[in-house]
Enzyme design. Sequence first.
Site, PDB file in Angstrom:
ATOM      1  N   ARG A  35       0.197  -9.343  13.568  1.00 25.22           N
ATOM      2  CA  ARG A  35      -0.339  -8.183  12.848  1.00 25.22           C
ATOM      3  C   ARG A  35      -1.384  -8.612  11.824  1.00 25.22           C
ATOM      4  O   ARG A  35      -2.408  -7.958  11.644  1.00 25.22           O
ATOM      5  CB  ARG A  35       0.793  -7.403  12.170  1.00 25.22           C
ATOM      6  CG  ARG A  35       1.640  -6.623  13.164  1.00 25.22           C
ATOM      7  CD  ARG A  35       2.980  -6.167  12.632  1.00 25.22           C
ATOM      8  NE  ARG A  35       2.944  -5.433  11.398  1.00 25.22           N
ATOM      9  CZ  ARG A  35       4.016  -5.266  10.613  1.00 25.22           C
ATOM     10  NH1 ARG A  35       5.187  -5.792  10.964  1.00 25.22           N
ATOM     11  NH2 ARG A  35       3.945  -4.578   9.506  1.00 25.22           N
ATOM     12  N   ARG A  81      12.143  -2.374  11.637  1.00 25.10           N
ATOM     13  CA  ARG A  81      11.032  -2.342  12.591  1.00 25.10           C
ATOM     14  C   ARG A  81      11.153  -3.534  13.532  1.00 25.10           C
ATOM     15  O   ARG A  81      11.442  -4.648  13.100  1.00 25.10           O
ATOM     16  CB  ARG A  81       9.698  -2.420  11.860  1.00 25.10           C
ATOM     17  CG  ARG A  81       9.288  -1.149  11.192  1.00 25.10           C
ATOM     18  CD  ARG A  81       7.999  -1.307  10.446  1.00 25.10           C
ATOM     19  NE  ARG A  81       6.929  -1.830  11.284  1.00 25.10           N
ATOM     20  CZ  ARG A  81       5.643  -1.617  11.053  1.00 25.10           C
ATOM     21  NH1 ARG A  81       5.262  -0.904  10.021  1.00 25.10           N
ATOM     22  NH2 ARG A  81       4.730  -2.129  11.847  1.00 25.10           N
ATOM     23  N   LYS A 116       0.825  -1.210   0.000  1.00 24.47           N
ATOM     24  CA  LYS A 116       0.000   0.000   0.000  1.00 24.47           C
ATOM     25  C   LYS A 116       0.859   1.260   0.000  1.00 24.47           C
ATOM     26  O   LYS A 116       0.611   2.182  -0.773  1.00 24.47           O
ATOM     27  CB  LYS A 116      -0.939   0.014   1.212  1.00 24.47           C
ATOM     28  CG  LYS A 116      -1.927  -1.125   1.251  1.00 24.47           C
ATOM     29  CD  LYS A 116      -2.829  -1.069   2.470  1.00 24.47           C
ATOM     30  CE  LYS A 116      -2.124  -1.062   3.798  1.00 24.47           C
ATOM     31  NZ  LYS A 116      -1.435  -2.310   4.160  1.00 24.47           N
ATOM     32  N   ARG A 143      12.397  -8.293   3.674  1.00 21.93           N
ATOM     33  CA  ARG A 143      12.640  -6.842   3.656  1.00 21.93           C
ATOM     34  C   ARG A 143      13.436  -6.418   4.884  1.00 21.93           C
ATOM     35  O   ARG A 143      14.362  -5.609   4.800  1.00 21.93           O
ATOM     36  CB  ARG A 143      11.290  -6.114   3.592  1.00 21.93           C
ATOM     37  CG  ARG A 143      11.388  -4.602   3.562  1.00 21.93           C
ATOM     38  CD  ARG A 143      10.025  -3.961   3.465  1.00 21.93           C
ATOM     39  NE  ARG A 143       9.235  -4.220   4.660  1.00 21.93           N
ATOM     40  CZ  ARG A 143       7.943  -3.984   4.768  1.00 21.93           C
ATOM     41  NH1 ARG A 143       7.268  -3.501   3.741  1.00 21.93           N
ATOM     42  NH2 ARG A 143       7.298  -4.218   5.884  1.00 21.93           N
TER      43      ARG A 143
END
Length: 191
Positions: A149, A138, A13, A126
Amino acid sequence: MNIILLGPPGAGKGTQAQRLVKERGMMQLSTGDMLREARTSGTEMGQKVAAVMDAGQLVTDEIVIGLIEEKIREGNAAGYIFDGFPRTLGQADALNELLSRNGAQLEAVIQLEVDDETLVARIVNRAKEAEAAGQPVRADDNEDSVKIRLMEYYKKTSPLLGYYYARGDLQSVNGLQDVEKVASDIAQILD
């Protein structure tokens, strides 16, 4: 033109929103970014956000809607990309009311479809690439956290798919394609 990009974490997104900003002059309204910006702005709304966040509480839907409305009233974009909002049916209704109050509407809700296994691998990879390049990673970009999540996304956000389908707004794009093909498919929907 106002659109929502829907999809689980890691679906692409943000990448697609950035392309739309560059190519179409739209503004990406990412609720996380807006909350961080508001917190340090010194405005009345920013002070509310800071007080809630400093108390360790979740920012209310009312505050998030207020931040979005501030951005829309500035009116300096060719349209808005809602990224990370709405997350619930109540927020979807609130967004519809907000847009209506401001003489606007949603033109499209685009779902980036990706399978969970590929999504988890994509996010974990990633994170490994970022770490190898010396970039920040992160804390929740690991397999266990990504699965949590995803569970939260399915519990809270996936009902929006039926909601927007019933309204005739939902379009789906295969998010597993390369970035250019996904962008091309989104452009086709918007044109």
